[in-house]
Scaffold this motif. Structure first.
Motif, PDB file in Angstrom:
ATOM      1  N   GLN A  16      42.502  35.382  24.704  1.00 54.69           N
ATOM      2  CA  GLN A  16      41.832  35.562  22.950  1.00 54.69           C
ATOM      3  C   GLN A  16      40.453  35.141  22.890  1.00 54.69           C
ATOM      4  O   GLN A  16      39.809  36.259  22.351  1.00 54.69           O
ATOM      5  N   ALA A  17      40.028  35.017  23.553  1.00 54.84           N
ATOM      6  CA  ALA A  17      38.433  33.641  23.187  1.00 54.84           C
ATOM      7  C   ALA A  17      37.970  34.959  24.756  1.00 54.84           C
ATOM      8  O   ALA A  17      36.864  35.666  23.605  1.00 54.84           O
ATOM      9  N   ASN A  18      38.295  35.258  25.074  1.00 54.26           N
ATOM     10  CA  ASN A  18      37.806  35.786  26.616  1.00 54.26           C
ATOM     11  C   ASN A  18      38.001  37.741  26.081  1.00 54.26           C
ATOM     12  O   ASN A  18      37.532  38.264  26.321  1.00 54.26           O
ATOM     13  N   GLU A  19      39.104  37.810  25.436  1.00 51.06           N
ATOM     14  CA  GLU A  19      39.344  39.829  24.779  1.00 51.06           C
ATOM     15  C   GLU A  19      37.755  39.675  24.551  1.00 51.06           C
ATOM     16  O   GLU A  19      37.254  41.082  23.864  1.00 51.06           O
ATOM     17  N   GLN A  20      36.884  38.573  23.712  1.00 53.33           N
ATOM     18  CA  GLN A  20      35.699  39.581  22.815  1.00 53.33           C
ATOM     19  C   GLN A  20      34.598  39.666  23.730  1.00 53.33           C
ATOM     20  O   GLN A  20      33.701  40.437  23.496  1.00 53.33           O
ATOM     21  N   ASP A  21      34.815  39.835  25.224  1.00 50.39           N
ATOM     22  CA  ASP A  21      34.090  40.027  26.211  1.00 50.39           C
ATOM     23  C   ASP A  21      33.746  41.320  25.295  1.00 50.39           C
ATOM     24  O   ASP A  21      35.101  42.009  25.900  1.00 50.39           O
ATOM     25  N   PRO A  22      32.341  41.745  25.772  1.00 48.16           N
ATOM     26  CA  PRO A  22      32.262  43.352  25.003  1.00 48.16           C
ATOM     27  C   PRO A  22      32.022  44.002  26.162  1.00 48.16           C
ATOM     28  O   PRO A  22      32.141  45.630  26.550  1.00 48.16           O
ATOM     29  N   ASN A  23      32.177  43.103  27.674  1.00 48.96           N
ATOM     30  CA  ASN A  23      32.490  44.111  29.187  1.00 48.96           C
ATOM     31  C   ASN A  23      33.674  44.644  29.159  1.00 48.96           C
ATOM     32  O   ASN A  23      34.241  43.456  29.779  1.00 48.96           O
ATOM     33  N   ARG A  24      33.245  45.844  30.042  1.00 51.92           N
ATOM     34  CA  ARG A  24      35.274  46.281  30.268  1.00 51.92           C
ATOM     35  C   ARG A  24      34.991  46.607  31.726  1.00 51.92           C
ATOM     36  O   ARG A  24      33.951  47.291  32.216  1.00 51.92           O
ATOM     37  N   GLU A  25      36.195  46.491  32.100  1.00 50.08           N
ATOM     38  CA  GLU A  25      36.488  46.740  33.509  1.00 50.08           C
ATOM     39  C   GLU A  25      37.877  47.544  33.698  1.00 50.08           C
ATOM     40  O   GLU A  25      38.598  47.128  32.937  1.00 50.08           O
ATOM     41  N   ILE A  26      37.948  48.578  34.553  1.00 49.29           N
ATOM     42  CA  ILE A  26      38.955  49.223  34.660  1.00 49.29           C
ATOM     43  C   ILE A  26      39.712  49.070  35.903  1.00 49.29           C
ATOM     44  O   ILE A  26      39.234  48.628  36.464  1.00 49.29           O
ATOM     45  N   LEU A  28      43.128  49.903  38.533  1.00 51.00           N
ATOM     46  CA  LEU A  28      44.689  50.296  38.207  1.00 51.00           C
ATOM     47  C   LEU A  28      45.002  50.860  37.598  1.00 51.00           C
ATOM     48  O   LEU A  28      46.017  50.828  36.639  1.00 51.00           O
ATOM     49  N   GLY A  29      43.966  51.599  36.903  1.00 51.69           N
ATOM     50  CA  GLY A  29      44.383  52.372  35.578  1.00 51.69           C
ATOM     51  C   GLY A  29      44.453  51.766  34.192  1.00 51.69           C
ATOM     52  O   GLY A  29      44.607  52.274  32.837  1.00 51.69           O
ATOM     53  N   LYS A  30      44.069  49.981  34.106  1.00 49.89           N
ATOM     54  CA  LYS A  30      44.424  50.037  32.867  1.00 49.89           C
ATOM     55  C   LYS A  30      42.865  49.036  32.541  1.00 49.89           C
ATOM     56  O   LYS A  30      41.986  48.661  33.246  1.00 49.89           O
ATOM     57  N   THR A  31      42.016  49.224  30.684  1.00 47.13           N
ATOM     58  CA  THR A  31      41.361  48.627  31.090  1.00 47.13           C
ATOM     59  C   THR A  31      41.302  47.076  30.234  1.00 47.13           C
ATOM     60  O   THR A  31      42.601  46.736  29.294  1.00 47.13           O
ATOM     61  N   TYR A  32      40.469  46.079  30.956  1.00 43.19           N
ATOM     62  CA  TYR A  32      40.197  44.848  30.314  1.00 43.19           C
ATOM     63  C   TYR A  32      39.280  44.560  29.967  1.00 43.19           C
ATOM     64  O   TYR A  32      38.289  45.081  30.641  1.00 43.19           O
ATOM     65  N   ALA A  33      39.395  43.359  29.282  1.00 46.69           N
ATOM     66  CA  ALA A  33      38.128  42.709  28.680  1.00 46.69           C
ATOM     67  C   ALA A  33      37.864  42.363  30.327  1.00 46.69           C
ATOM     68  O   ALA A  33      38.884  41.748  31.158  1.00 46.69           O
ATOM     69  N   LYS A  34      36.905  42.243  30.773  1.00 47.20           N
ATOM     70  CA  LYS A  34      35.871  42.057  31.940  1.00 47.20           C
ATOM     71  C   LYS A  34      36.509  40.170  32.538  1.00 47.20           C
ATOM     72  O   LYS A  34      37.054  39.743  33.716  1.00 47.20           O
ATOM     73  N   GLU A  35      35.874  39.170  31.668  1.00 48.94           N
ATOM     74  CA  GLU A  35      36.702  38.189  31.248  1.00 48.94           C
ATOM     75  C   GLU A  35      37.612  37.589  31.316  1.00 48.94           C
ATOM     76  O   GLU A  35      38.541  37.048  31.799  1.00 48.94           O
ATOM     77  N   VAL A  36      38.910  39.100  30.771  1.00 46.78           N
ATOM     78  CA  VAL A  36      40.199  38.099  31.203  1.00 46.78           C
ATOM     79  C   VAL A  36      40.725  38.408  32.137  1.00 46.78           C
ATOM     80  O   VAL A  36      41.565  37.942  32.918  1.00 46.78           O
ATOM     81  N   LEU A  37      39.996  40.115  32.808  1.00 52.10           N
ATOM     82  CA  LEU A  37      40.571  40.047  33.893  1.00 52.10           C
ATOM     83  C   LEU A  37      40.330  39.188  35.226  1.00 52.10           C
ATOM     84  O   LEU A  37      41.738  38.791  35.704  1.00 52.10           O
ATOM     85  N   TYR A  38      39.165  38.705  35.038  1.00 56.33           N
ATOM     86  CA  TYR A  38      38.492  37.733  35.886  1.00 56.33           C
ATOM     87  C   TYR A  38      39.689  36.128  35.928  1.00 56.33           C
ATOM     88  O   TYR A  38      40.391  35.505  37.284  1.00 56.33           O
ATOM     89  N   ALA A  39      39.912  36.101  34.274  1.00 59.75           N
ATOM     90  CA  ALA A  39      40.798  34.805  34.237  1.00 59.75           C
ATOM     91  C   ALA A  39      42.331  35.234  35.306  1.00 59.75           C
ATOM     92  O   ALA A  39      42.893  34.481  35.194  1.00 59.75           O
ATOM     93  N   ILE A  40      42.258  36.114  34.684  1.00 57.67           N
ATOM     94  CA  ILE A  40      44.647  36.556  35.617  1.00 57.67           C
ATOM     95  C   ILE A  40      44.287  36.221  37.160  1.00 57.67           C
ATOM     96  O   ILE A  40      45.369  36.217  37.433  1.00 57.67           O
TER      97      ILE A  40
END
Length: 196
Positions: A16-26, A28-40
């Motif tokens: 939830q905290a990382n979801e506030q990241d303004p940077n986005r990354e796509i 496999l066709g899905k958009t993530y907050a950059k730091e959420v994707l990194y954490a996963i």
């Protein structure tokens, strides 16, 4: 293995905290907050690399970049001294952010202190869990971020980065790194750096 409900709650709060990241990354066709994707990616890589990792290590992997965008690299001098100061400040910042979230998730001070210790990379090469975390960080970088990095930097700098990354890793980390399905150009550059 069953994850504790407290761990799941902490993961939710970190994300939830990382979801506030303004940077986005796509990916496999899905958009993530950059730091959420990194954490996963950190969680998945730790599970693969050290399936019996302790709960504090699992927590640390998930929050390793917690709210990183709040301290941008550009806010420091763009030289080696500025870079090292930024990295040191980030470690403390991540430890403080994680502490508040872990408290909210119901963790005791001993666990919070352990996560803070690991986030600050204390006793690298001496502490097994710190080393495992560093190996996972390096593996995630090499697998998911190195290709894009190659496009932005000259070969000389890339070779230096590969060598520094390699030096931080354990023998097991090296073994796992060489199993990553690199592109031909990446693999050749890595071989060149390691043979220098």
């Amino acid at each position: 293995m069953e994850e504790s409900s407290k761990l799941e709650r902490a993961f939710q709060l970190f994300d939830q905290a990382n979801e506030q990241d303004p940077n986005r990354e796509i990916f496999l066709g899905k958009t993530y907050a950059k730091e959420v994707l990194y954490a996963i990616r950190m969680t998945e890589k730790l599970r693969e690399y050290a399936p019996y990792a302790s709960e504090p290590l699992k927590l640390t992997a998930r929050c390793q970049h917690i709210c990183r965008w709040e301290i941008p690299r550009e806010s420091y001098e763009m030289n080696r001294v500025g870079y090292l100061k930024w990295r040191q400040d980030l470690k403390k910042f991540h430890a403080e952010k994680a502490s508040g979230i872990l408290r909210e998730a119901g963790y005791d001070q001993k666990t919070i202190d352990k996560v803070g210790f690991l986030l600050q990379k204390k006793q690298l090469k001496k502490n097994e869990e710190t080393q495992t975390l560093e190996d996972v960080i390096c593996l995630v970088f090499l697998e998911y971020y190195f290709e894009a990095f190659m496009e932005k930097h000259p070969e000389e700098k890339l070779i230096d980065i590969i060598q520094k990354t390699w030096n931080k890793m354990s023998a097991k980390g090296h073994y796992m790194a060489l199993k990553i399905p690199f592109s031909k150009s990446s693999f050749e550059l890595i071989q060149k750096a390691l043979n220098n």
